[in-house]
Every structure is written in structure tokens, then in C-alpha cells.
Design an enzyme around this catalytic site. Structure first.
Site, PDB file in Angstrom:
ATOM      1  N   ILE A   1       0.837  -1.207   0.000  1.00  0.00           N
ATOM      2  CA  ILE A   1       0.000   0.000   0.000  1.00  0.00           C
ATOM      3  C   ILE A   1       0.871   1.256   0.000  1.00  0.00           C
ATOM      4  O   ILE A   1       0.602   2.226  -0.714  1.00  0.00           O
ATOM      5  CB  ILE A   1      -0.978  -0.020   1.207  1.00  0.00           C
ATOM      6  CG1 ILE A   1      -2.012  -1.134   1.011  1.00  0.00           C
ATOM      7  CG2 ILE A   1      -1.679   1.337   1.359  1.00  0.00           C
ATOM      8  CD1 ILE A   1      -2.899  -1.410   2.211  1.00  0.00           C
TER       9      ILE A   1
ATOM     10  N   ASN B   1       2.519   1.611  -3.553  1.00  0.00           N
ATOM     11  CA  ASN B   1       1.521   2.047  -4.524  1.00  0.00           C
ATOM     12  C   ASN B   1       1.125   3.511  -4.282  1.00  0.00           C
ATOM     13  O   ASN B   1       1.010   4.299  -5.224  1.00  0.00           O
ATOM     14  CB  ASN B   1       0.298   1.129  -4.415  1.00  0.00           C
ATOM     15  CG  ASN B   1      -0.782   1.511  -5.388  1.00  0.00           C
ATOM     16  OD1 ASN B   1      -0.593   1.480  -6.584  1.00  0.00           O
ATOM     17  ND2 ASN B   1      -1.925   1.925  -4.858  1.00  0.00           N
TER      18      ASN B   1
ATOM     19  N   GLY C   1      -8.352   8.547  -0.953  1.00  0.00           N
ATOM     20  CA  GLY C   1      -8.253   7.087  -0.976  1.00  0.00           C
ATOM     21  C   GLY C   1      -6.808   6.672  -1.003  1.00  0.00           C
ATOM     22  O   GLY C   1      -5.954   7.402  -1.498  1.00  0.00           O
ATOM     23  N   CYS C   2      -6.536   5.474  -0.464  1.00  0.00           N
ATOM     24  CA  CYS C   2      -5.147   5.036  -0.327  1.00  0.00           C
ATOM     25  C   CYS C   2      -4.691   4.120  -1.447  1.00  0.00           C
ATOM     26  O   CYS C   2      -3.497   3.883  -1.606  1.00  0.00           O
ATOM     27  CB  CYS C   2      -4.956   4.312   1.002  1.00  0.00           C
ATOM     28  SG  CYS C   2      -4.961   5.436   2.395  1.00  0.00           S
ATOM     29  N   ILE C   3      -5.620   3.552  -2.185  1.00  0.00           N
ATOM     30  CA  ILE C   3      -5.208   2.542  -3.173  1.00  0.00           C
ATOM     31  C   ILE C   3      -5.232   3.130  -4.591  1.00  0.00           C
ATOM     32  O   ILE C   3      -6.234   3.659  -5.020  1.00  0.00           O
ATOM     33  CB  ILE C   3      -6.130   1.296  -3.125  1.00  0.00           C
ATOM     34  CG1 ILE C   3      -6.278   0.783  -1.703  1.00  0.00           C
ATOM     35  CG2 ILE C   3      -5.588   0.213  -4.045  1.00  0.00           C
ATOM     36  CD1 ILE C   3      -5.023   0.249  -1.057  1.00  0.00           C
TER      37      ILE C   3
END
Lengths: 154, 105
Positions: free
Chosen positions: A24, A27, B103-105
Site C-alpha cells: 500500500i 503504490n 483514498g489510499c489505493i
């Protein structure tokens, strides 16, 4: 103040909760335009192992934050059940599975590297890893790659 | 907050360069916004992403993350990073005049 421009993340654990945070973060770094490298070492290699990365399990023993009795965590099948549960929660908030995430991170342009010492120790070779892995490198190579950036160990 | 002039209009932006008011955005601001992001050659593929960001924001109230972009915009993730090297969701949101996607993704 200049922001972070480059990050190198070491993934050394092979459990679900040991692998995801590094993925995570890598990314997320790419999403911010930060150069990112992932270096898989020891059991972290399972994350890029062709046959194993679809079967990464949550560690249910020795994890007090699961708020579950230790004896229960060691019960046959509990790790699978808990893994399945957390994976379905993750899917619900659109977090990809580990194989899909690895592929996606490679597509973002991040570097994926395997640790040579561990590959030798475990008797593995490049064929054991997914095609996105760019190479099997030494610690020295890793530091060269990481030069000028920050290193995170997970 | 800061104000800049784009296509002859004063536009208020956050400190990190996102539109305070997305309704101030017009398509003729895009070349200038893209240039500020280091994108000199705007292609049709850039426009696909920019328009997709814009329409997602207008229908859902927030711009898509990189993963959502890759899944739904018709532009795969690898190409998204070629088009917007400093972060597709972030850069395309700036150029499309919408807030930074959360958002993290």
C-alpha cells in the site's frame, strides 16, 4: 520544504498483515509521483512467489491485536477462516488481492526486487517469481538503488 | 489558497494546486494547467482521462483513485503513468479542476 522524492520499502514478512502495508505504501508513493522500489527478503519473498502469493495467510498466533485466545488462533483452519474474512472486507473497500496488487504496482513503474541472500538460502531461482520481478539483487545493489531516498523496513 | 489567471479568468486554488471551486473550470484552461504539470504535448489519451475524472467527480462527488481509473477509464495503469508521470489521479484531478481524490489505493 521539498517533499519525499524516492522511497525504498523492504518487505521481510510473509503474512498477510506483513505484506499489505508495504504494498500500500509503495503504490501510494507512486500515486503521489514518488519513485518507489520494493525489496522482498526472507519470508516476504512469498509475496512475489508464483505459487505462493495466492495463498498468503493472516497470522492468527502471537497477535494480541486480534483479541482472540492464543489457543484458538492455533486451531486448524482458523488462519484460513480469518484470512478469508479479512480478504472479503478488503474486497469491499476495493483493496486488490496480493497477486493483482503486485501486478498493479509493477504497472505504476515501481521496481520489484528479490533479495539474493534469501533466494540462495531457500534454494529458489528467478523462475519461482512472478514476471514483474526485475531482478535478484544483493544488499549492496539495494543500497545503490535506494541511494538519495528514504528506506522503510517492514 | 492562491489565485491564478487561467484563460483570462481568476481562479482560486488550494495551496497544493487544486481548484477551490470546480465550477470555475473550463476546457480552454486545460493546456495551461497541463503545461504547469510538465505535460507539453496533450494527446487524445490525456483528454480521455481528464474528461473521465471530470464526469466521475460530477456524478459521484469525488474523483477516482488510480486503481479505479485503470479499471473504468479505458486507459490501463501502465499508460496512465506514462501520460501523467507524477501521479495520474493527482495530476489529472488538478488539470480537470476537481479536488484531490481521496483514498489510499
Amino acid at each position: 520544504m521539498p517533499g519525499i522524492e524516492k522511497i525504498s520499502i523492504v518487505i521481510s514478512k510473509g503474512s498477510l498483515e506483513g505484506i499489505y502495508p508495504g504494498l500500500i505504501m509503495a503504490n501510494g508513493a507512486r500515486a503521489e509521483g514518488i519513485e518507489a522500489h520494493l525489496f522482498f527478503t526472507f519470508f516476504g519473498l512469498d509475496a512475489i512467489h508464483r505459487k505462493r502469493h495466492e495463498h498468503i495467510k493472516l497470522a492468527t498466533v502471537g497477535n494480541p491485536a486480534l483479541h482472540m485466545a492464543t489457543w484458538l488462533g492455533g486451531f486448524p483452519g482458523i488462519s484460513s477462516v480469518m484470512t478469508h474474512y479479512i480478504e472479503s472486507k478488503m474486497e469491499g473497500i476495493d483493496i486488490p488481492s496480493i497477486p493483482e496488487f503486485i501486478e498493479m504496482i509493477a504497472d505504476t513503474g515501481a521496481g520489484l526486487w528479490a533479495c539474493k541472500a534469501t533466494v540462495d538460502l531457500f534454494g529458489m531461482s528467478k523462475d519461482d517469481f512472478v514476471e514483474q520481478v526485475q531482478g535478484i539483487i544483493t544488499v549492496g545493489d539495494f543500497y545503490e538503488l535506494a541511494a538519495g531516498g528514504q528506506i522503510i523496513f517492514t | 489558497m492562491s489565485t491564478i489567471t487561467l484563460a483570462g479568468k481568476d481562479v482560486a486554488r488550494t495551496d497544493d494546486g487544486f481548484f477551490e471551486d470546480p465550477s470555475q473550470w473550463t476546457e480552454d484552461m486545460v493546456p495551461e494547467l497541463a503545461k504547469a504539470e510538465g505535460i507539453e504535448q496533450l494527446t487524445d489519451r490525456h483528454w480521455v482521462v481528464i474528461r473521465f475524472m471530470r464526469s466521475e467527480y460530477l456524478t459521484k462527488g469525488t474523483g477516482p483513485s488510480v486503481r479505479a481509473l485503470g479499471k473504468s477509464s479505458g486507459v490501463p495503469i501502465k499508460e496512465l503513468y506514462e501520460l501523467f508521470p507524477k501521479g495520474p489521479a493527482k495530476q489529472a484531478a488538478k488539470i480537470a479542476g476537481i479536488p484531490k481524490p481521496i483514498g489510499c489505493i
